[in-house]
Design a protein around this motif. Structure first.
Motif, PDB file in Angstrom:
ATOM      1  N   THR A 207      21.433  -4.219 -46.136  1.00 54.57           N
ATOM      2  CA  THR A 207      21.975  -4.663 -45.140  1.00 54.57           C
ATOM      3  C   THR A 207      21.600  -4.887 -44.125  1.00 54.57           C
ATOM      4  OG1 THR A 207      23.457  -4.863 -46.840  1.00 54.57           O
ATOM      5  CG2 THR A 207      24.157  -6.094 -45.010  1.00 54.57           C
ATOM      6  N   GLN A 208      21.136  -4.117 -43.739  1.00 57.74           N
ATOM      7  CA  GLN A 208      20.533  -3.615 -42.447  1.00 57.74           C
ATOM      8  C   GLN A 208      19.097  -4.582 -42.225  1.00 57.74           C
ATOM      9  OE1 GLN A 208      21.645  -2.751 -38.961  1.00 57.74           O
ATOM     10  NE2 GLN A 208      20.032  -2.469 -38.060  1.00 57.74           N
ATOM     11  N   ALA A 209      18.182  -4.672 -43.481  1.00 59.12           N
ATOM     12  CA  ALA A 209      17.409  -4.677 -43.080  1.00 59.12           C
ATOM     13  C   ALA A 209      16.609  -6.125 -43.906  1.00 59.12           C
ATOM     14  CB  ALA A 209      16.011  -4.222 -44.829  1.00 59.12           C
ATOM     15  N   LEU A 227      22.782 -14.706 -42.028  1.00 57.80           N
ATOM     16  CA  LEU A 227      22.643 -13.732 -41.989  1.00 57.80           C
ATOM     17  C   LEU A 227      23.767 -13.023 -41.441  1.00 57.80           C
ATOM     18  CD1 LEU A 227      19.266 -13.714 -39.797  1.00 57.80           C
ATOM     19  CD2 LEU A 227      19.940 -13.217 -42.626  1.00 57.80           C
ATOM     20  N   SER A 228      25.030 -13.570 -40.575  1.00 54.92           N
ATOM     21  CA  SER A 228      26.044 -12.720 -40.059  1.00 54.92           C
ATOM     22  C   SER A 228      27.470 -13.087 -41.056  1.00 54.92           C
ATOM     23  CB  SER A 228      26.747 -13.876 -39.566  1.00 54.92           C
ATOM     24  OG  SER A 228      27.511 -13.051 -38.811  1.00 54.92           O
ATOM     25  N   LYS A 229      26.939 -13.672 -42.331  1.00 58.87           N
ATOM     26  CA  LYS A 229      27.811 -13.633 -43.364  1.00 58.87           C
ATOM     27  C   LYS A 229      27.571 -12.453 -44.713  1.00 58.87           C
ATOM     28  CE  LYS A 229      30.141 -16.112 -47.147  1.00 58.87           C
ATOM     29  NZ  LYS A 229      30.440 -17.229 -47.631  1.00 58.87           N
ATOM     30  N   ARG A 230      26.248 -12.156 -44.446  1.00 55.88           N
ATOM     31  CA  ARG A 230      25.457 -11.493 -45.350  1.00 55.88           C
ATOM     32  C   ARG A 230      25.778  -9.935 -44.779  1.00 55.88           C
ATOM     33  NH1 ARG A 230      19.821 -13.435 -47.372  1.00 55.88           N
ATOM     34  NH2 ARG A 230      20.690 -15.492 -49.344  1.00 55.88           N
ATOM     35  N   SER A 231      25.604  -9.924 -43.336  1.00 52.03           N
ATOM     36  CA  SER A 231      26.007  -8.869 -42.898  1.00 52.03           C
ATOM     37  C   SER A 231      27.418  -8.052 -42.765  1.00 52.03           C
ATOM     38  CB  SER A 231      25.743  -9.394 -41.408  1.00 52.03           C
ATOM     39  OG  SER A 231      25.767  -7.084 -40.714  1.00 52.03           O
ATOM     40  N   GLU A 247      21.615 -10.293 -55.238  1.00 55.53           N
ATOM     41  CA  GLU A 247      19.800 -10.859 -55.788  1.00 55.53           C
ATOM     42  C   GLU A 247      19.201  -9.744 -55.171  1.00 55.53           C
ATOM     43  OE1 GLU A 247      17.219 -14.135 -57.802  1.00 55.53           O
ATOM     44  OE2 GLU A 247      17.269 -14.038 -55.487  1.00 55.53           O
ATOM     45  N   GLU A 248      19.730  -9.447 -54.136  1.00 49.45           N
ATOM     46  CA  GLU A 248      18.946  -8.937 -53.099  1.00 49.45           C
ATOM     47  C   GLU A 248      19.624  -7.753 -52.769  1.00 49.45           C
ATOM     48  OE1 GLU A 248      17.693 -10.738 -49.257  1.00 49.45           O
ATOM     49  OE2 GLU A 248      17.330 -12.234 -50.483  1.00 49.45           O
TER      50      GLU A 248
END
Length: 507
Positions: A207-209, A227-231, A247-248
């Protein structure tokens, strides 16, 4: 530089088969180039019984090679030394310039399409001419005798030795033919529990990467929101983990474990439904950044490419890649599932049956977006039934999944099989962003892939009917049964349609 690709064509096929043009188009693209291919055309001037005037609109069968400005050498097949000179030049050219080159060897077919064919039915004048011609071996032998390179006795000796060698090979082959042992139908591996979960620390590292961009990199402003949402999907800020993030996690964890990944398809870097964004583009410089390649220093490489508008040649390339890259995960994504129509020959002739035909094993993954979802009649179905019709003897794995965590686990499981198989996944469209179809973090750090997801039989005495389904329709059925207050219905999800775990289903 380590290998020399050589493709041998017939003249009718080179002009007539669309995959030739598609493959030529791949030749200089970063995702597919091989450093140059030597194309040798055995030009016998006839396609089965079709003459050249019915086989193409161009003057030469090689004219299609002009699309990539490839050099084309036309050479007389009756002159072996000229053919050798052409081949030597082709090799030098390919090594020097790293691009394709074509040798068009003009020759003829002595007996027609095969030894039992009767070519005079359709080309009487051509074969009257061919029968009057001296065979190429005799022509060359006479030249060598004339120049005192060999004697009559040596010529006879060479022919006899060669024919004896062929006859011996044929005799040995006949003696060694043994009936094949019947294949054991063992499918336990595809039902057994596999350890596909990862630690929360791994998910946090990924997640950080993938949510951190280099300083000075300027993404599209909308992507900063993404990106903010994924974080926040892991720390509870967001309610759950969606399909693209799962998937990520799958890709990132495999890369960290030493598995290289290759993914290609039309619009694959962004994702057809603007869901993936595995490759970021700087809006001021057009530079690209692949976050999955910046998790840690020990990881393997994520190779993700937008393919040309081709299915047949591209899937053929990826299938071939998967056979060689045995320790990698190779995926091909159709822009829409029905685009697999264009690659059907590769699926029918290779992916579904190459193991039984030639012992060639592949772990290729086909991602086929599937479901009506308002896309109109053309982009509604990935033709799930076609793939099921191809299934026999555990040759394929067919899945229609209902949660992001299931997608995560099935991709990771694909690299754990000892006897690996191609995997076909009906991937979602609207379900990519369906809140009910999201997964919690604990489904990634605990658990594994479920071939069947059971109903919660908390009040079993009320259930009178069982519905079996797969994929997205589960959520529609669940919503409708809720509206109708139908507590007598149990909905069971078949996540892996083939091989089908019948014993578990019975239980």
């Amino acid at each position: 530089t380590k290998t020399l690709p050589i493709l041998i064509h017939g003249d009718s096929a080179f002009a007539g088969q669309g995959i030739v043009a598609e493959t030529l188009n791949l030749s200089q693209l970063d995702a597919y180039k091989t450093g140059g291919t030597i194309h040798i055309i055995i030009n016998n001037q006839i396609g089965f019984t079709t003459t050249t005037c019915d086989a193409r609109s161009s003057v030469y069968c090689t004219d299609i090679g002009k699309m990539i400005q490839s050099p084309i050498i036309h050479v007389n097949g009756n002159d072996p030394e000229a053919v050798m000179t052409a081949a030597s030049f082709a090799f030098w050219y390919r090594q020097t310039f790293g691009t394709d080159i074509i040798i068009d060897m003009l020759c003829y077919r002595k007996y027609g399409h095969n030894e039992s064919d009767e070519p005079t039915y359709t080309q009487p004048l051509l074969y009257k001419k061919i029968k009057s011609m001296i065979p190429v071996r005799k022509i060359y032998e006479q030249e060598l005798l004339k120049e005192n390179v060999i004697s009559d006795e040596e010529a006879e000796k060479y022919v006899k030795e060669y024919m004896d060698g062929l006859n011996k090979i044929y005799a040995d082959k006949k003696d060694n033919v043994k009936p094949k042992e019947p294949k054991k139908n063992e499918n336990y591996e595809y039902f057994a529990t596999q350890n596909t979960s990862v630690s929360k620390n791994v998910l946090e590292t990924i997640t950080q990467a993938i949510t951190t961009l280099p300083e000075g990199f300027n993404p599209n402003p909308k992507l900063r929101t993404l990106l903010s949402k994924r974080s926040g999907m892991l720390d509870g800020t967001e309610p759950s983990i969606d399909w693209a993030m799962a998937e990520e996690f799958a890709f990132g964890s495999l890369l960290m474990e030493g598995t290289p990944i290759r993914l290609s398809g039309q619009d694959t870097r962004r994702g057809t439904f603007s869901q993936r964004h595995a490759v970021m583009t700087d809006i001021e410089t057009d530079d690209i950044y692949i976050p999955l390649n910046h998790i840690n220093d020990e990881q393997k490489q994520m190779m993700i490419y937008d393919s040309p508008l081709s299915e047949l040649a591209v899937l053929g390339y990826e299938y071939g890649y998967s056979i060689i890259a045995k320790n990698a995960l190779t995926l091909w994504e159709a822009q829409f599932g029905d685009f697999a129509n264009g690659a059907q020959a590769i699926i029918d002739q290779f992916i579904s049956c190459a193991e039984s035909k030639w012992g060639k094993k592949s772990n290729i993954v086909l991602l086929l977006p599937h479901c009506y979802d308002g896309q109109g009649p053309e982009h509604s179905s990935a033709r799930l039934e076609r793939f099921l019709q191809l299934c026999a003897d555990n040759n394929l794995i067919i899945c229609n999944l209902s949660t992001p965590s299931q997608y995560f686990h099935v991709l990771r499981r694909q690299m754990q099989f000892k006897n690996f198989k191609p995997l076909v996944i009906m991937t979602p469209k609207s379900m990519l962003r369906l809140p009910q179809a999201a997964s919690g973090p604990d489904e990634f750090t605990n658990g594994d892939f479920k071939t069947i997801i059971d109903y919660n039989f908390s009040e079993t005495n009320k259930v009178r009917r069982i519905l079996l389904c797969s994929g997205k329709i589960y959520y529609e059925l669940k919503e409708e049964t809720g509206k109708l207050n139908r507590e007598d219905l149990a909905i069971i999800r078949i996540e892996q349609l083939y091989p089908l775990d019948i014993e578990l289903l019975k239980d």
